[in-house]
Design an enzyme around this catalytic site. Structure first.
Site, short mmCIF file in Angstrom:
data_model
loop_
_atom_site.label_atom_id
_atom_site.label_comp_id
_atom_site.label_asym_id
_atom_site.label_seq_id
_atom_site.Cartn_x
_atom_site.Cartn_y
_atom_site.Cartn_z
N LEU A 45 0.77 -1.04 0.10
CA LEU A 45 -0.02 0.01 0.07
C LEU A 45 0.80 1.38 0.18
O LEU A 45 0.54 2.13 -0.36
CB LEU A 45 -0.93 -0.09 1.28
CG LEU A 45 -1.97 -1.07 1.34
CD1 LEU A 45 -2.61 -1.04 2.66
CD2 LEU A 45 -2.92 -1.37 0.28
N VAL B 187 4.10 -0.31 3.90
CA VAL B 187 2.97 -1.01 4.64
C VAL B 187 2.12 -1.73 3.67
O VAL B 187 1.96 -1.53 2.30
CB VAL B 187 1.85 0.56 4.61
CG1 VAL B 187 0.69 0.12 5.24
CG2 VAL B 187 2.64 1.47 5.69
N ASP C 59 0.09 16.10 10.56
CA ASP C 59 -0.39 15.68 9.35
C ASP C 59 -2.07 15.34 9.13
O ASP C 59 -2.31 14.24 8.29
CB ASP C 59 0.47 14.75 8.50
CG ASP C 59 0.36 14.46 6.85
OD1 ASP C 59 -0.25 15.47 6.46
OD2 ASP C 59 0.73 13.61 6.41
#
Length: 879
Positions: free
Chosen positions: A591, A599, A734
């Site tokens: 991902l 990930v 973020d």
């Protein structure tokens, strides 16, 4: 003078093998550097879907290259790209045909063929032998595939693959860098098997990615692991790649199986005639297991049709004290050749190589190489062509006078060339000296303008990430080069990391920064508190900076900043998450990735039973359990490993319905993994981007839609999750819709890492390849002074609200370039009424936009808290 020449002579030795992690430059499909005449195809549907329209993010023509007719599973239609030179390719990005919303064609899978000469074509395979790459799932998104192993080629063919008869269209971009070695192929004996004492498995030391001919125990006509840019470890049993066998990184041979010759012979073929400076061989030296670097090497040169009789020989200094693998540099005396044949002599039972590279200069056709003649400091030989002496002896005096007349001219030319070299060397050294002085010079703030330096003049390598589809349907307006006062912020600059240095230079900040440092309760309870009216103390910790650890996730650029007291010391007993059997994780898809981690989307077998009652997993209705697995790479530094364990401890403390949950870990052995929830509906940005506001039209045409009430409920969920983080003094840094994930029940969970970082790389401002910042979501004090607090998260929450009520159809400040966004943050600091705010979205109620504006208050103490935001938003949701 001697020092200058010595410095120049040492420069070639510093050139190393290509690093695949840094060799990721866009090669020119999107920006047009690859011209139309270098794009061909096996077929096209119409003129307006020809190969010249296969450019990433381009909507020219009918929006993409489309092969003619329905593509069948047996078809091999291709798009061919001529790169005009040998290139090292590390990444490949694809996109479907969007055609301004009218397109519906994309390739779900594709293959890559490549050629170095345009005649012999090879099929790319990954390290496990798989040929087919995953493609796109929609018409506008970009899907990027890491090419492991990389491709070295001039010509590339993209071949769409389909399982059913269908129409496909493609837009592409290639990423990599020039292959300056010029090596076309190497030939060598095949690698051999080793039976290591105490190791029950057989260690295969073969060249598993070799793309040439493998015949009669010999490799010929191809390239493989010796040119893939991956160097082996000191222990040849330890591997850098995932899911491969022991010894994978090395090509190795045993002495007693090579007959009585006592050497391994390899041949190297290059693209053209070259002057060779040196050869670098990365060799294992684990002498405790009978492996050593070669004792000596002899290389023969073939400049034309035959081999020259005199080799260049080199003896190494054997080291029985240091078992580290190392590069051995073999000087080649600037001999000219197009092919080399080298014999590497054994020093022990085994010899193992993982990389071989060459430093050479191309010899132009007009040059005649002079053996052993070169001008120190140059990368190319300065060769002289002489006219053969005439056999006519009738006029000796004329010939003699001609020679005498040419001698002063030649001497003058040589003196001029030497003087020019000295001047060039002096200018280079002077520029380097000036750059170092400028780099050390403090930033100055003149006329109350904040000038923040983001790159040093000595930085010459800019790492690029693959471009992504624009969040706005319109290109940024205005000039790309902004006010020359502004330079980009360099995140690693000491003054950027220590805002107190800047604070002393900004008298206007004394009041607001004072309030910022003392307001909001962002310090730990045991840190001395102050009031907004206290006199500012330059020695006091700014935002309790001395008590905050900024923990960067190893798989991405965004992070939580957390109290240091929670992560002082860490052992396995500090990790409350249970250890999950690693073999029950089945990897499905990558991902995202970062500098030290990746990930993956995985299927976890037996996870609900493992977690038992009270499991946070929803009822799966008999379906397999999908999870996101964050994994530390094998080459991660000890600091990254420590940070990873700290991150596990931090996430194990988080328990809120709107925060992503850590389910379990795999830390009993390497690679370290943490297993978190996976959200089936992806991120909020993609979810909203694919929907329209609910209306009779959407109902009549069955268009995916959301209501205003849905949007408000999403805002309440995000504010609730951030309220929980703020209560723990956690700073997200973020917050954006791309980091808000949705499960199948449309519950929003705030994540600490981006699940598809490549997809949103345009949202991040890259700083000389070293860091990325989401500047369009950042408060002015975060951009200019490096301050990240809960108050700066509130600013980002206001931008996130704006995204929600524009249905993520546009990037924030879409009409401003990145540089103009940074300049606008300076206007917020100066507070002279010239700052640019985001406009009010048409779907947004006036009271809610007023709340957004409060989030973007210049003074930190004027911004609402997350508790206040939650209480203000909750009444708007229909109960």
């Amino acid at each position: 003078m001697h020092l200058f020449l010595l410095l120049i002579l040492q420069l070639p030795a510093a050139i190393g093998q290509i690093d695949p992690e840094h060799c990721r430059y866009a090669l020119g499909m999107e920006d047009g550097r690859i011209p139309n005449e270098d794009l061909t195809a096996s077929s096209r549907w119409y003129e307006t879907t020809g190969p010249q329209y296969a450019r990433l993010n381009s909507e020219d023509g009918d929006g993409a290259w489309c092969p003619e007719g329905q593509l069948e599973p047996s078809d091999s239609q291709y798009l061919q790209i001529d790169l005009r030179r040998l290139t090292f390719l590390t990444l490949f990005g694809t996109q479907g045909r969007y055609a301004r919303g009218l397109g519906k064609e994309f390739a779900t899978h594709y293959r890559l063929n490549y050629s170095r000469d345009g005649q012999l074509w090879k099929s790319w395979k990954n390290r496990l032998g798989k040929e087919v790459l995953d493609g796109n799932k929609d018409t506008y998104g970009i899907f990027s595939n890491d090419l492991k192993p990389p491709i070295i080629a001039r010509f590339v063919r993209v071949i769409p693959v389909t399982r059913l008869s269908s129409t496909v269209c493609m837009r592409v971009e290639l990423y990599g860098c020039p292959w300056d070695d010029g090596l076309l192929s190497y030939s060598a004996p095949e690698g051999q098997l080793m039976m290591a004492p105490g190791n029950p498995s057989v260690i295969s030391l073969n060249d598993s990615t070799y793309d040439g001919v493998h015949e009669k125990r010999k490799l010929s006509g191809g390239l493989g692991q010796l040119t893939d840019g991956v160097t082996g470890r000191d222990d040849f049993l330890a591997i850098r790649q995932y899911n491969v066998w022991q010894g994978y990184d090395y090509l190795g041979w045993r002495n007693d199986t090579q007959g009585t010759q006592g050497y391994v012979e390899m041949e190297f073929v290059f693209d053209r005639l070259r002057n060779f400076t040196s050869m670098k061989v990365h060799s294992n030296n684990m002498y405790t297991r009978g492996v050593k670097i070669f004792s000596s090497v002899s290389c023969w040169f073939k400049p034309s049709l035959s081999w020259e009789p005199e080799p260049v020989s080199f003896s190494t200094i054997l080291d029985d004290r240091n078992p580290s693998a190392r590069y051995v540099t073999v000087p080649l005396s600037r001999r000219a050749a197009r092919s080399l044949r080298c014999r590497f002599y054994y020093a022990d039972v085994w010899m193992m190589f993982s990389e071989i590279s060459f430093q050479s200069d191309i010899i132009l056709p007009t040059q005649q190489p002079l053996m052993g003649t070169s001008v120190p400091g140059g990368h190319r030989d300065i060769t002289m062509t002489t006219t053969p002496k005439s056999d006519n002896t009738a006029a000796p005096s004329a010939s003699s006078s001609s020679d005498e007349g040419n001698t002063p001219i030649l001497i003058g030319c040589l003196v001029t060339i030497i003087l020019l070299l000295v001047i060039i060397i002096f200018l280079i050294l002077w520029c380097q000296c000036v750059c170092k002085v400028l780099e050390k010079a403090p930033r100055q703030i003149l006329d109350e303008e904040v000038t923040v330096r983001l790159s040093s003049c000595s930085d010459t390598i800019i790492l690029q990430t693959p471009p992504v589809p624009p969040r706005s349907r319109h290109p940024p307006a205005g000039p790309t080069n902004t006010d020359p006062h502004y330079e980009r912020v360099f995140l690693l600059d000491p003054q950027y990391q220590n805002p107190a240095v800047l604070r002393n230079k900004l008298p206007e900040l004394s009041q607001s920064a004072e309030a910022s440092a003392c307001g909001g309760g962002y310090a730990e309870p045991d840190v001395t508190q102050c009031t907004p009216h206290q006199s500012f103390n330059n020695n006091a910790p700014h935002y309790a900076e001395t008590d905050i650890v900024r923990l960067q996730g190893v798989t991405g650029s965004n992070m939580y900043a957390v109290p240091a007291l929670t992560v002082d010391s860490l052992t396995r007993k500090d990790i409350s998450a249970a250890e999950f059997p690693r073999h029950q994780l089945i990897f499905r898809e990558k991902l995202g990735e970062g500098q030290f981690g990746e990930v993956h989307l995985c299927e976890a077998e037996g996870l609900p039973e493992f977690l038992g009652e009270g499991s946070p997993l929803p009822d799966r209705d008999g379906h397999s359990v999908l999870v996101a697995v964050k994994q530390l790479r094998a080459d991660a530094t000890s600091q990254a490993r420590n940070d990873f364990l700290k991150e596990i401890k931090i996430m194990s403390r988080l328990d809120d319905p709107n925060i992503i949950r850590l389910l379990c870990v795999c830390v009993s052995s390497d690679p370290l993994c943490m297993v978190t929830e996976y959200m089936e509906n992806g991120d909020l940005n993609m979810f909203l981007c694919q929907r329209e506001i609910e209306s009779t039209l959407t109902h009549a045409n069955n268009i995916p839609s959301v209501s205003l009430s849905d949007l408000l409920h999403m805002a309440v969920q995000i504010s609730s999750g951030m309220k929980y983080l703020a209560s723990l003094n956690f700073v997200h840094r973020d917050l954006a819709t791309r980091n808000c994930l949705l499960d199948r029940r449309l519950t929003i969970k705030i994540a600490d890492f981006g699940m598809s970082r490549n997809l949103y790389s345009s949202d991040y401002y890259r700083i000389q390849g070293r860091a990325v910042l989401p500047i369009r979501w950042m408060a002015w004090e975060s951009i200019l002074l490096g301050k990240f607090t809960t108050a700066s998260d509130v600013w980002a929450f206001g931008v996130t609200l704006w995204e929600i009520f524009t249905l993520c159809k546009e990037q924030p400040y879409s009409l401003l370039s990145d540089e103009q966004v940074i300049e606008n943050s300076g206007e917020f600091f100066r507070n002279q009424g010239r700052q640019i705010f985001l406009y009010a979205p048409p779907l947004c109620p006036p009271s809610l936009f007023e709340l957004m504006m409060r989030c973007w208050s210049r003074n930190i103490t004027d911004r609402p808290t997350f508790e206040g935001l939650y209480q203000a938003l909750r009444p708007h949701v229909n109960q």
